[in-house]
Scaffold this motif. Structure first.
Motif, PDB file in Angstrom:
ATOM      1  N   PRO A  41      32.536  18.881 -54.727  1.00 32.41           N
ATOM      2  CA  PRO A  41      33.660  19.784 -54.309  1.00 32.41           C
ATOM      3  C   PRO A  41      34.441  21.106 -54.062  1.00 32.41           C
ATOM      4  O   PRO A  41      33.393  21.558 -55.042  1.00 32.41           O
ATOM      5  N   GLY A  42      35.057  21.037 -53.199  1.00 33.66           N
ATOM      6  CA  GLY A  42      35.760  22.360 -53.075  1.00 33.66           C
ATOM      7  C   GLY A  42      34.569  23.889 -52.317  1.00 33.66           C
ATOM      8  O   GLY A  42      34.888  24.883 -52.240  1.00 33.66           O
ATOM      9  N   LYS A  43      33.101  23.195 -52.236  1.00 35.42           N
ATOM     10  CA  LYS A  43      31.972  24.366 -51.947  1.00 35.42           C
ATOM     11  C   LYS A  43      31.708  24.124 -50.439  1.00 35.42           C
ATOM     12  O   LYS A  43      31.503  22.853 -49.775  1.00 35.42           O
ATOM     13  N   GLU A  44      30.835  25.346 -50.052  1.00 31.85           N
ATOM     14  CA  GLU A  44      30.698  24.156 -48.804  1.00 31.85           C
ATOM     15  C   GLU A  44      28.905  23.958 -48.991  1.00 31.85           C
ATOM     16  O   GLU A  44      28.781  24.006 -50.015  1.00 31.85           O
ATOM     17  N   ARG A  45      28.495  23.371 -47.886  1.00 30.99           N
ATOM     18  CA  ARG A  45      27.796  21.999 -47.930  1.00 30.99           C
ATOM     19  C   ARG A  45      26.029  23.507 -47.841  1.00 30.99           C
ATOM     20  O   ARG A  45      26.487  24.413 -47.169  1.00 30.99           O
ATOM     21  N   GLU A  46      25.608  23.228 -48.637  1.00 28.23           N
ATOM     22  CA  GLU A  46      24.287  24.395 -48.932  1.00 28.23           C
ATOM     23  C   GLU A  46      22.629  23.424 -48.740  1.00 28.23           C
ATOM     24  O   GLU A  46      22.474  22.427 -48.722  1.00 28.23           O
ATOM     25  N   GLY A  47      21.612  24.072 -48.096  1.00 27.17           N
ATOM     26  CA  GLY A  47      20.231  23.192 -47.770  1.00 27.17           C
ATOM     27  C   GLY A  47      19.359  23.942 -49.719  1.00 27.17           C
ATOM     28  O   GLY A  47      19.717  24.589 -50.229  1.00 27.17           O
ATOM     29  N   VAL A  48      18.960  22.577 -49.122  1.00 28.03           N
ATOM     30  CA  VAL A  48      18.601  22.332 -50.715  1.00 28.03           C
ATOM     31  C   VAL A  48      16.888  22.373 -50.378  1.00 28.03           C
ATOM     32  O   VAL A  48      16.258  23.390 -50.790  1.00 28.03           O
ATOM     33  N   SER A  49      16.334  21.843 -49.238  1.00 30.83           N
ATOM     34  CA  SER A  49      15.215  21.994 -49.486  1.00 30.83           C
ATOM     35  C   SER A  49      15.014  21.286 -47.993  1.00 30.83           C
ATOM     36  O   SER A  49      15.811  20.722 -46.948  1.00 30.83           O
ATOM     37  N   CYS A  50      13.606  21.991 -47.232  1.00 28.98           N
ATOM     38  CA  CYS A  50      12.741  21.166 -45.772  1.00 28.98           C
ATOM     39  C   CYS A  50      11.630  21.060 -45.511  1.00 28.98           C
ATOM     40  O   CYS A  50      10.682  21.631 -46.267  1.00 28.98           O
ATOM     41  N   ILE A  51      10.715  20.239 -44.683  1.00 24.19           N
ATOM     42  CA  ILE A  51       9.656  20.981 -44.334  1.00 24.19           C
ATOM     43  C   ILE A  51       9.586  19.769 -43.418  1.00 24.19           C
ATOM     44  O   ILE A  51      10.692  19.741 -42.776  1.00 24.19           O
ATOM     45  N   SER A  52       8.784  21.224 -42.233  1.00 24.29           N
ATOM     46  CA  SER A  52       8.856  21.342 -41.544  1.00 24.29           C
ATOM     47  C   SER A  52       7.941  20.209 -40.205  1.00 24.29           C
ATOM     48  O   SER A  52       7.015  19.232 -40.973  1.00 24.29           O
ATOM     49  N   SER A  53       8.252  20.014 -38.759  1.00 26.01           N
ATOM     50  CA  SER A  53       6.990  19.302 -38.691  1.00 26.01           C
ATOM     51  C   SER A  53       6.179  19.432 -38.162  1.00 26.01           C
ATOM     52  O   SER A  53       4.892  18.652 -37.616  1.00 26.01           O
ATOM     53  N   ASN A  54       5.573  20.799 -37.759  1.00 25.49           N
ATOM     54  CA  ASN A  54       4.495  20.674 -37.568  1.00 25.49           C
ATOM     55  C   ASN A  54       2.893  20.656 -38.711  1.00 25.49           C
ATOM     56  O   ASN A  54       2.009  19.454 -38.628  1.00 25.49           O
TER      57      ASN A  54
END
Length: 125
Positions: A41-54
């Motif tokens: 609440p009250g904060k911007e959306r932030e990236g937590v983690s990612c998995i690449s496609s290749n």
């Protein structure tokens, strides 16, 4: 129709664990870069983690490195986010998102075309 559905959120005590799921339909998930984001609440959306496609490379925000693990099960067309040692500051709505191009910095929400509806994670005693 591309659809992402998150599940697995809930209320957990500090130090506890949760596993979030992101189930895809309408497309083959392993052809896309899949990111987990969160928004408190009250904060911007932030990236937590990612998995690449290749090659399935994984990436983490510094704030969750060593505590969270992202994985993908192609047979289930699902990406998971295992969250351990949860802290109150991890409280947020968690979203998964899909990006077909795989270009650019993974933590920018604007690069992702398709989003799930989100699942609430609350860490509190």
């Amino acid at each position: 129709q591309v659809q992402l559905v998150e599940s697995g959120g809930g209320l957990v005590q500090p130090g506890g664990s949760l596993r979030l799921s992101c189930a895809a339909s309408g497309f083959t998930l392993d052809y896309y870069r899949i990111g987990w984001f969160r928004q408190a609440p009250g904060k911007e959306r932030e990236g937590v983690s990612c998995i690449s496609s290749n090659d399935g490379s994984t990436y983490y925000a510094d704030s969750v490195k060593g505590r969270f693990t992202i994985s993908r099960v192609n047979a289930k067309n699902t990406v998971y986010l295992q969250m351990n040692s949860l802290k109150p500051e991890d409280t947020a709505v968690y979203y998964c998102a899909a990006d077909q191009t795989g270009y650019g910095s993974w933590y920018h929400p604007s690069l992702y075309d398709d989003w799930g509806q989100g699942t609430q994670v609350t860490v509190s005693s």
